[in-house]
Scaffold this active site. Structure first.
Site, PDB file in Angstrom:
ATOM      1  N   ASP A 130      -0.687 -10.894  -4.779  1.00  0.00           N
ATOM      2  CA  ASP A 130       0.738 -10.656  -4.539  1.00  0.00           C
ATOM      3  C   ASP A 130       1.259 -11.466  -3.358  1.00  0.00           C
ATOM      4  O   ASP A 130       2.263 -12.172  -3.473  1.00  0.00           O
ATOM      5  CB  ASP A 130       0.992  -9.161  -4.294  1.00  0.00           C
ATOM      6  N   ARG A 144       1.944   1.280   9.113  1.00  0.00           N
ATOM      7  CA  ARG A 144       3.068   0.356   8.944  1.00  0.00           C
ATOM      8  C   ARG A 144       3.790   0.009  10.249  1.00  0.00           C
ATOM      9  O   ARG A 144       4.192  -1.148  10.429  1.00  0.00           O
ATOM     10  CB  ARG A 144       4.063   0.900   7.914  1.00  0.00           C
ATOM     11  N   SER A 204      -4.253   1.192  -7.770  1.00  0.00           N
ATOM     12  CA  SER A 204      -4.028   0.408  -6.549  1.00  0.00           C
ATOM     13  C   SER A 204      -4.639   1.128  -5.356  1.00  0.00           C
ATOM     14  O   SER A 204      -4.726   2.355  -5.328  1.00  0.00           O
ATOM     15  CB  SER A 204      -2.536   0.188  -6.323  1.00  0.00           C
TER      16      SER A 204
END
Length: 403
Positions: free
Chosen positions: A17, A97, A180
């Protein structure tokens, strides 16, 4: 494309990706790309990402080991709050994150980049977490989210794009993955594909960090964890760095089948999602910290913390780590941890974590007061009568008015 971009910092894993994104950014925006790859303890060698980025023509390549910073400045503060999203999720993906975003913004400043980019899809929470963090740290930053712009809407199209542009794809990455995975030192997360039906139990091959509780040793493992001001600092008397300590707890927890979670959660973007998580070391740490607090935290403070926790956890889950309200709550939480120092003994056995002992120099527990035998004069049994009557007053008045 609505804005001109000169240079963009891409959160780059080296996988299909983000490698496609790298080339797509160059073609679509005619800009220079800087790649940033973070080692957060995901269990994979990150150096190949450096070589792949260079092979794809990238001149400025950042590959950084952030494991200590991740645990010290993000995981530990969150665990001081005993944060659980919707009562059970230890927020392993959510808490990674903000750190990735922070370094992207810092690298943008170092390299003169005017934009940042990520590989999160338009359906998930991560796009929100990345971008809220970007804006909180650099209000005028340009953000490029390819999954919301391009027409490469399937894995087949991504592979075709890669082949057209001579982007190498490992043979084992060409097939469709059964689910995933996102991983870091705190946890691993599995979702999608074979896990989408919440009625179907996950197969054993889904789990990567833990043995099944049925296959765990028949003998319990006993460990002692030392805490200082709410943070674990040593296991069985051996002082360890934050990342080393969590790594050790992961090994112990994984070997004993601890930390598995199968849940359906409410995403911030509005849909429900089924996730299968493994957080072996974090699960041990969570239970040990609560045990330490049970001895050292005042009742009012402890109960107030528990009232704040769902809101604090929701802020992290939704991407508001850098919000003023999270920082305000963190100061209150950290204040509560001043005396959360001592040792907890934990028993690990077939998926279970049990506290079997706790001690602290500044313990609020008093054997002399709590004993059923005659204790000190600090507590007078007769005082309880007035205490009960005062608390019963409104109940008595209410009953009397009812007739």
């Amino acid at each position: 494309m609505s804005e001109s971009v000169k240079k963009v910092v891409l959160a780059y894993s080296g996988g299909l990706d983000t490698s496609v994104i790298l080339r797509w950014l160059q073609d679509t925006y005619n800009c220079e790309v800087v790649t940033f790859t973070a080692d957060l303890g995901q269990g994979e060698d990150v150096e190949p990402a450096r070589e792949k980025a260079k092979m794809l023509g990238i001149k400025e390549v950042y590959v950084e080991d952030l494991r200590e910073e991740f645990v010290r400045d993000y995981v530990f503060p969150m665990f001081r709050a005993n944060a659980l999203y919707e009562g059970c999720y230890l927020l392993g993906t959510s808490i990674a994150r903000p750190l990735i975003s922070k370094r992207q913004i810092e690298i943008a400043a170092e390299t003169g980049a005017d934009a940042v980019s990520h590989g999160a899809t338009g359906k998930g929470n991560d796009q929100v977490r990345f971008e809220l963090s970007y804006y909180a740290l650099q209000p005028d930053i340009k953000i490029i989210a390819p999954w919301r712009e391009w027409d490469l809407t399937s894995r087949t199209k991504l592979i075709e794009f890669a082949e057209q542009h001579q982007i190498p794809i490992a043979k084992d990455k060409r097939g469709e993955a059964p689910f995933s995975v996102d991983a870091n030192l705190l946890h691993s997360s599995s979702e999608g594909k074979v896990l989408e039906d919440p009625w179907d139990a996950p197969e054993e091959y889904v789990f990567q960090r833990t043995v099944s509780p049925e296959q765990a040793p028949d003998k319990a493992t006993s460990i002692e964890i030392d805490f200082e001001h709410g943070d674990p600092v040593a296991i069985d008397g051996e002082r360890l760095s934050p990342a080393s300590l969590l790594t050790k707890l992961n090994e112990l927890g994984g070997a004993n089948g601890i930390g598995r979670l199968d849940m359906v959660e409410n995403r911030f973007v509005g849909m429900k999602n089924r996730g299968v998580y493994e957080t072996p070391g974090g699960t041990i740490m969570h239970h040990a910290h609560r045990a330490m607090e049970s001895l050292t935290l005042d009742r009012g403070m402890a109960h107030l913390k528990d009232e704040m926790m769902p809101r604090y956890a929701e802020l992290i889950y939704n991407g508001f780590w850098f919000s003023p309200e999270r920082e305000m709550m963190q100061q209150a939480i950290d204040f509560s941890q001043r005396n959360v120092t001592g040792t907890v003994r934990m028993k690990l056995y077939k998926g279970n974590v049990t506290c079997t002992g706790r001690k602290a120099e500044r313990s609020l527990y008093s054997e002399d007061i709590v004993t059923f035998e005659e204790g000190s004069g600090t507590y007078d049994h007769k005082d309880a009568a007035g205490f009960i009557k005062l608390n019963a007053l409104r109940l008595r008045l209410n009953k009397m008015l009812q007739g």
